[in-house]
Design an enzyme around this catalytic site. Structure first.
Site, mmCIF file in Angstrom:
data_model
loop_
_atom_site.group_PDB
_atom_site.id
_atom_site.type_symbol
_atom_site.label_atom_id
_atom_site.label_comp_id
_atom_site.label_asym_id
_atom_site.label_seq_id
_atom_site.Cartn_x
_atom_site.Cartn_y
_atom_site.Cartn_z
ATOM 1 N N PRO A 275 -33.359 -16.863 32.082
ATOM 2 C CG PRO A 275 -34.060 -17.196 29.879
ATOM 3 C CD PRO A 275 -34.468 -16.585 31.169
ATOM 4 C CD GLN B 143 -34.349 -17.414 26.317
ATOM 5 O OE1 GLN B 143 -33.119 -17.409 26.374
ATOM 6 N NE2 GLN B 143 -35.083 -16.376 26.691
ATOM 7 C CB CYS C 176 -30.206 -13.027 22.048
ATOM 8 S SG CYS C 176 -28.434 -13.283 22.117
ATOM 9 C CG HIS D 10 -34.195 -6.476 29.049
ATOM 10 N ND1 HIS D 10 -32.991 -7.080 28.793
ATOM 11 C CD2 HIS D 10 -33.916 -5.451 29.887
ATOM 12 C CE1 HIS D 10 -32.026 -6.431 29.449
ATOM 13 N NE2 HIS D 10 -32.575 -5.439 30.108
ATOM 14 C CG ASN E 270 -35.459 -8.688 32.494
ATOM 15 O OD1 ASN E 270 -34.834 -8.846 31.465
ATOM 16 N ND2 ASN E 270 -34.899 -8.816 33.675
ATOM 17 N NE ARG F 41 -26.726 -10.845 31.250
ATOM 18 C CZ ARG F 41 -25.893 -11.868 31.094
ATOM 19 N NH1 ARG F 41 -24.689 -11.842 31.596
ATOM 20 N NH2 ARG F 41 -26.274 -12.923 30.415
#
Length: 666
Positions: free
Chosen positions: A323, A377, A408, A477, A509, A533
């Site tokens: 996302p 999400q 986040c 991540h 990730n 990204r």
């Protein structure tokens, strides 16, 4: 040969683009003296602009122009280094005060929607309507058309925007009548291409707080009861809830979504507006929670769904598009899907905004029919809002899984206790996971980071708990909150966590830049990889990365092929956001946001070493043709130029700044 052969100074780079950008200008075919004169002029202009511009080029970029010398060492300019701290402070981070172009900025006099939809006599605003009702008067002030072919008319046989379409000459007949290709339109009649729309009835229920959260309220009442462990009732409540789920097999299952799969959604039948090609989601609310059924009572009517009977999330070994806020919109996901993404997920949606019925937040949940494995999400900091939001989505939209954002890093989310902060609030984190899991009929997944602080990893302690709380999958991540998107992802730590997580699947990730990286990641023991990204490559900079991984090759994609991808994006955008002025400018805005990442890509054919290095800002280089050089520019004006090649000239007084100022300079 490598990149050295193509390196250029800042002045040479911009002089080339300006020369080629002029009408009929051909930098290659002119005399050397003319070119030198032009370059001098451009240099002078640029020096003047640099003095007066508030968006100077980022310091990191400025020193890269002479960067890759014979010895590969960076040669710092002392003068630039002195100025750097102040300029960097101004150019870094999220730009919260960006100029906003509202619809009335680029279209002063708009046609009433009732006229476009052919029911002018039933204007929604009545005598107070401020829009135009005279088509002739509107056509006199309407901006010029942007092209001769309308993607909506060519694809679906009808353009629902009629005279307001910016490509209207393709489908307007005598007297401004909207032409319809009946044969083509019949093929699409009744089909819904986009699902999970917010219906007016549901929005009204949410705004008036009339939606009933039966399961969530039951769970939250249990949390509120005092426990004998000094008030910390999270764990005790979690255990009792789980035991009750297993043992109490006679609890009636209220509401929709009784079957052990995706929620059972009421039949929509004919879409009241089939030409919008979007189906509204089921209404939910009071009707949903007290739905009357006809016929014999089945086991599903009286037996509560047990957690072990939930639909499994079978995505091991698949490529998962992360996302992505702002850029991970529906048209972009369609591009990635075409290049081989297996699993897609909507942009992060804030649960409180969804519970308030905000249209802009619900738009993030929309799902294109080509997205066969799709999740949403959610971000939130408290069990009440997150559990209620999960129940709301369980009843009203079609998704294959719900993901909790615990990764986040931005301050806005972190300081309110959401995102990464949940990793430090274990009681609330547990209550959220257990609560959402108890109200969902579909799998619940969690996305986390290694921890909050850079050198203090905590994910390995949290992952076993997340498995115990009932999550179906974890995505890790390999960076901490403090690292944000800088430095390399810690794949050794991800491998360690994958062993700890077993048998629960764990996706890794971070830093998947090529098919070799993907292969190495899969050998680490993860169940799959998430492509995000990954500056400077990844899905945003290189959406064809999915194809490279599946076909196990490096793709030296040409500038014309890359331009065709942008063309497809604009067509998908016009389909999704509309082909009227408002839709065109919204498509342009998201195209420009994406171009702020795309410009960092260095073509494979120019690289000495494959793949491109992580977090490396590309130096100035001349592409193999004008278009490749234009796409390499990090100047916002050049991005606007690319958008004009696809969507026509920008409106007067048009301004654009990407979310991160560091990506752009003038």
């Amino acid at each position: 040969p490598g990149l050295h052969r193509f390196l250029a100074s800042k002045e040479q780079f911009h002089a080339y683009l300006r020369a080629r950008g002029e009408p009929g200008g051909q930098a290659d075919g002119r005399g050397k003296e003319e070119e030198e004169e032009d370059e001098d002029e451009v240099e002078e202009k640029e020096e003047e602009e640099e003095v007066g511009s508030c968006q100077n080029e980022p310091p990191a970029k400025r020193v890269r122009s002479e960067d890759l010398g014979q010895d590969g060492e960076r040669r710092e300019d002392a003068g630039a280094a002195e100025k750097e701290p102040a300029e960097r402070k101004r150019a870094r981070g999220q730009n919260k005060s960006r100029p906003c172009m509202k619809p009335n900025h680029y279209e002063q006099r708009r046609l009433c929607p009732s006229v476009t939809q052919g029911c002018a006599e039933k204007c929604y605003f009545g005598s107070q309507c401020r829009f135009l009702h005279d088509v002739g008067e509107y056509m006199a002030v309407k901006p010029a058309d942007l092209g001769r072919s309308c993607v909506l008319f060519e694809t679906f046989g009808k353009c629902i925007y009629g005279v307001t379409c910016r490509f209207a000459q393709a489908h307007l007949g005598d007297g401004y009548q909207n032409i319809v290709n009946t044969d083509l339109a019949k093929q699409w009649e009744g089909k819904s291409l986009v699902r999970n729309n917010l219906s007016k009835d549901l929005q009204h229920q949410l705004r008036k707080r009339k939606f009933i959260f039966k399961k969530a309220d039951e769970y939250l009442r249990g949390l509120a009861k005092p426990h004998g462990n000094g008030g910390k009732g999270g764990k005790a409540m979690g255990r009792s809830t789980e035991e009750r789920e297993v043992s109490n097999c006679t609890t009636p299952q209220e509401g929709l979504g009784d079957s052990p799969g995706c929620p059972v959604l009421p039949e929509q039948g004919e879409d009241p507006k089939p030409d919008t090609l979007q189906s509204p989601g089921p209404t939910g609310g009071e009707e949903a929670s007290s739905v009357k059924t006809v016929g014999p009572v089945t086991d599903e009517d009286i037996i509560k769904l047990r957690s072990c009977e939930k639909k499994k999330l079978e995505i091991q070994g698949k490529l998962y598009l992360a996302p992505l806020t702002t850029c991970g919109n529906l048209p972009f996901r369609r591009i990635c899907k075409r290049f081989g993404a297996d699993v897609t997920c909507g942009e992060m949606a804030v649960c409180t905004n969804l519970l308030q019925g905000q249209s802009s937040e619900w738009a993030l949940l929309k799902r294109h029919h080509t997205e066969d494995i799709f999740g949403v999400q959610l971000e939130g900091a408290f069990p009440d809002t997150m559990t209620k939001c999960a129940e709301l989505l369980n009843q009203t939209i079609e998704v294959d899984f719900v993901d909790i954002n615990v990764g986040c890093p931005i301050d806005l989310v972190y300081k309110k206790g959401g995102g990464c902060a949940l990793m430090t609030r274990s009681n609330k984190f547990e209550q959220i996971v257990r609560g959402m899991n108890s109200v969902l009929d579909i799998p619940l997944t969690v996305k986390i980071r290694t921890g909050v602080q850079e050198k203090i990893n905590v994910a390995h302690k949290i992952i076993p708990k997340i498995r115990e709380w009932g999550a179906s999958m974890v995505t890790l991540h390999g960076r901490s909150r403090e690292q944000r998107y800088t430095r390399g992802a810690d794949w050794d730590y991800i491998a360690e966590c994958a062993k700890i997580a077993s048998p629960m699947p764990l996706f890794g990730n971070g830093d998947i830049l090529s098919y070799e990286d993907a292969n190495r990641a899969m050998q680490m023991g993860v169940s799959g990889i998430m492509i995000a990204r990954q500056v400077p490559v990844g899905a945003l900079i290189k959406p064809w990365l999915f194809t490279e991984i599946k076909e196990q090759r490096h793709w030296d994609i040409s500038s014309s092929e890359r331009f065709d991808i942008l063309k497809d994006f604009t067509n998908y955008g016009l389909e999704h956001w509309g082909s009227d002025t408002q839709g065109v400018e919204k498509t342009r805005k998201f195209l420009l946001e994406w171009l702020s990442f795309l410009c960092r890509y260095i073509p494979v054919g120019l690289l000495e070493h494959l793949p491109q290095k992580i977090n490396e800002r590309p130096p100035y280089y001349m592409g193999r043709d004008y278009l490749e050089t234009l796409m390499a520019s990090q100047n916002v004006d050049d991005w606007i130029k690319i958008s004009e090649l696809l969507l026509g000239p920008v409106p007067t007084s048009f301004t654009f700044l990407p979310k991160h100022k560091a990506n752009s300079y003038r």
